[in-house]
Design a protein around this motif. Sequence first.
Motif, PDB file in Angstrom:
ATOM      1  N   ILE A   1       0.678  -9.414  -4.885  1.00 20.35           N
ATOM      2  CA  ILE A   1      -0.427  -9.018  -4.006  1.00 20.35           C
ATOM      3  C   ILE A   1       0.146  -7.949  -3.078  1.00 20.35           C
ATOM      4  O   ILE A   1       1.239  -8.120  -2.537  1.00 20.35           O
ATOM      5  N   LEU A   2      -0.585  -6.863  -2.900  1.00 17.37           N
ATOM      6  CA  LEU A   2      -0.129  -5.793  -2.011  1.00 17.37           C
ATOM      7  C   LEU A   2      -0.916  -5.814  -0.709  1.00 17.37           C
ATOM      8  O   LEU A   2      -2.139  -5.964  -0.713  1.00 17.37           O
ATOM      9  N   TYR A   3      -0.192  -5.688   0.407  1.00 19.79           N
ATOM     10  CA  TYR A   3      -0.831  -5.417   1.696  1.00 19.79           C
ATOM     11  C   TYR A   3      -0.308  -4.067   2.158  1.00 19.79           C
ATOM     12  O   TYR A   3       0.908  -3.852   2.220  1.00 19.79           O
ATOM     13  N   ALA A   4      -1.210  -3.146   2.470  1.00 20.50           N
ATOM     14  CA  ALA A   4      -0.809  -1.816   2.932  1.00 20.50           C
ATOM     15  C   ALA A   4      -1.454  -1.569   4.289  1.00 20.50           C
ATOM     16  O   ALA A   4      -2.672  -1.616   4.417  1.00 20.50           O
ATOM     17  N   GLY A   5      -0.626  -1.332   5.306  1.00 20.20           N
ATOM     18  CA  GLY A   5      -1.171  -1.079   6.635  1.00 20.20           C
ATOM     19  C   GLY A   5      -0.261  -1.629   7.715  1.00 20.20           C
ATOM     20  O   GLY A   5       0.830  -2.128   7.425  1.00 20.20           O
TER      21      GLY A   5
ATOM     22  N   LYS B   1       3.528   4.671  -2.263  1.00 17.29           N
ATOM     23  CA  LYS B   1       2.330   3.887  -1.926  1.00 17.29           C
ATOM     24  C   LYS B   1       1.325   3.935  -3.073  1.00 17.29           C
ATOM     25  O   LYS B   1       0.768   2.904  -3.464  1.00 17.29           O
ATOM     26  N   TYR B   2       1.093   5.126  -3.621  1.00 14.56           N
ATOM     27  CA  TYR B   2       0.168   5.242  -4.756  1.00 14.56           C
ATOM     28  C   TYR B   2       0.667   4.436  -5.953  1.00 14.56           C
ATOM     29  O   TYR B   2      -0.115   3.771  -6.639  1.00 14.56           O
ATOM     30  N   ASP B   3       1.976   4.501  -6.200  1.00  5.78           N
ATOM     31  CA  ASP B   3       2.550   3.752  -7.319  1.00  5.78           C
ATOM     32  C   ASP B   3       2.413   2.248  -7.087  1.00  5.78           C
ATOM     33  O   ASP B   3       2.122   1.491  -8.025  1.00  5.78           O
ATOM     34  N   ALA B   4       2.620   1.818  -5.831  1.00 11.66           N
ATOM     35  CA  ALA B   4       2.477   0.390  -5.491  1.00 11.66           C
ATOM     36  C   ALA B   4       1.051  -0.080  -5.751  1.00 11.66           C
ATOM     37  O   ALA B   4       0.829  -1.172  -6.302  1.00 11.66           O
TER      38      ALA B   4
ATOM     39  N   LEU C   1      -1.137  -6.620  -8.625  1.00  8.34           N
ATOM     40  CA  LEU C   1      -2.208  -7.433  -9.220  1.00  8.34           C
ATOM     41  C   LEU C   1      -3.510  -7.071  -8.510  1.00  8.34           C
ATOM     42  O   LEU C   1      -4.552  -6.865  -9.132  1.00  8.34           O
ATOM     43  N   LEU C   2      -3.424  -7.004  -7.187  1.00 11.99           N
ATOM     44  CA  LEU C   2      -4.573  -6.664  -6.349  1.00 11.99           C
ATOM     45  C   LEU C   2      -4.072  -6.223  -4.989  1.00 11.99           C
ATOM     46  O   LEU C   2      -2.936  -6.511  -4.613  1.00 11.99           O
ATOM     47  N   LEU C   3      -4.934  -5.555  -4.247  1.00 14.75           N
ATOM     48  CA  LEU C   3      -4.671  -5.259  -2.844  1.00 14.75           C
ATOM     49  C   LEU C   3      -5.490  -6.239  -2.016  1.00 14.75           C
ATOM     50  O   LEU C   3      -6.656  -6.472  -2.325  1.00 14.75           O
TER      51      LEU C   3
ATOM     52  N   LEU D   1      -9.298   3.198   4.053  1.00 14.63           N
ATOM     53  CA  LEU D   1      -8.654   4.120   3.122  1.00 14.63           C
ATOM     54  C   LEU D   1      -7.843   3.360   2.075  1.00 14.63           C
ATOM     55  O   LEU D   1      -7.829   3.726   0.898  1.00 14.63           O
ATOM     56  N   VAL D   2      -7.167   2.270   2.506  1.00 20.20           N
ATOM     57  CA  VAL D   2      -6.298   1.557   1.554  1.00 20.20           C
ATOM     58  C   VAL D   2      -7.094   0.939   0.402  1.00 20.20           C
ATOM     59  O   VAL D   2      -6.599   0.853  -0.724  1.00 20.20           O
ATOM     60  N   ILE D   3      -8.324   0.526   0.680  1.00 17.35           N
ATOM     61  CA  ILE D   3      -9.170  -0.005  -0.397  1.00 17.35           C
ATOM     62  C   ILE D   3      -9.479   1.101  -1.405  1.00 17.35           C
ATOM     63  O   ILE D   3      -9.376   0.910  -2.618  1.00 17.35           O
TER      64      ILE D   3
END
Length: 200
Positions: free
Chosen positions: A30-34, A93-96, A101-103, A114-116
Amino acid sequence: HKTIGVGLDTKISSDPQRFREKFNIHDPFILYAGRKDEGKNVHTLVKFFAEFKKRNSTNLKLVLIGGGQMDFPEEFVKSGDIIDLGFVDIQDKYDANSAALLLCQPSKNESFSLVIMESWLGGRPVMVHEDCEVTKHFVVDANGGFYFKTYYEFEGQVNYLMNNPDVASKMGANGCEYVKARFDWDIIVKNYTDFLNSCE
């Protein structure tokens, strides 16, 4: 009344394998970006993830990118189940996004996310908090993921996406089409031009 929207670079390219190799993360995650702060409700994601790991035998990880500091449960950091990469460059970040699996975007107060949009451009689904009207609207409108409020909703949705990779990919593709149809600069510029012409 017309909402023109925000212009995004929708031509970004990403390579999931490059991310996995560079950061040596080969398990699903699971990715969290921010930013990692209370206002983003990221502590709820961490708490739910920890509970998920206790209740499900799986190699799923939680990967966080972005600024800010927070305390993670020590056992999960030691076991490598929670990985905080801090700031990464934009291509990473784009590669991640495309490798995840999901953000998960657990924030309850976003005016736009934006991250969505970036996750969708990477072809991956998103999970958002039910209490955020804006992100929930995007997810429902695009059919690009799920929204949750309780732990059990979170658990069910994560397991569903893990067990149904074809559906997860379809949701990501739906989201990608949604972003390109609404937020590509060409579309935004046309909307502005049409709007200004209509004012004459």
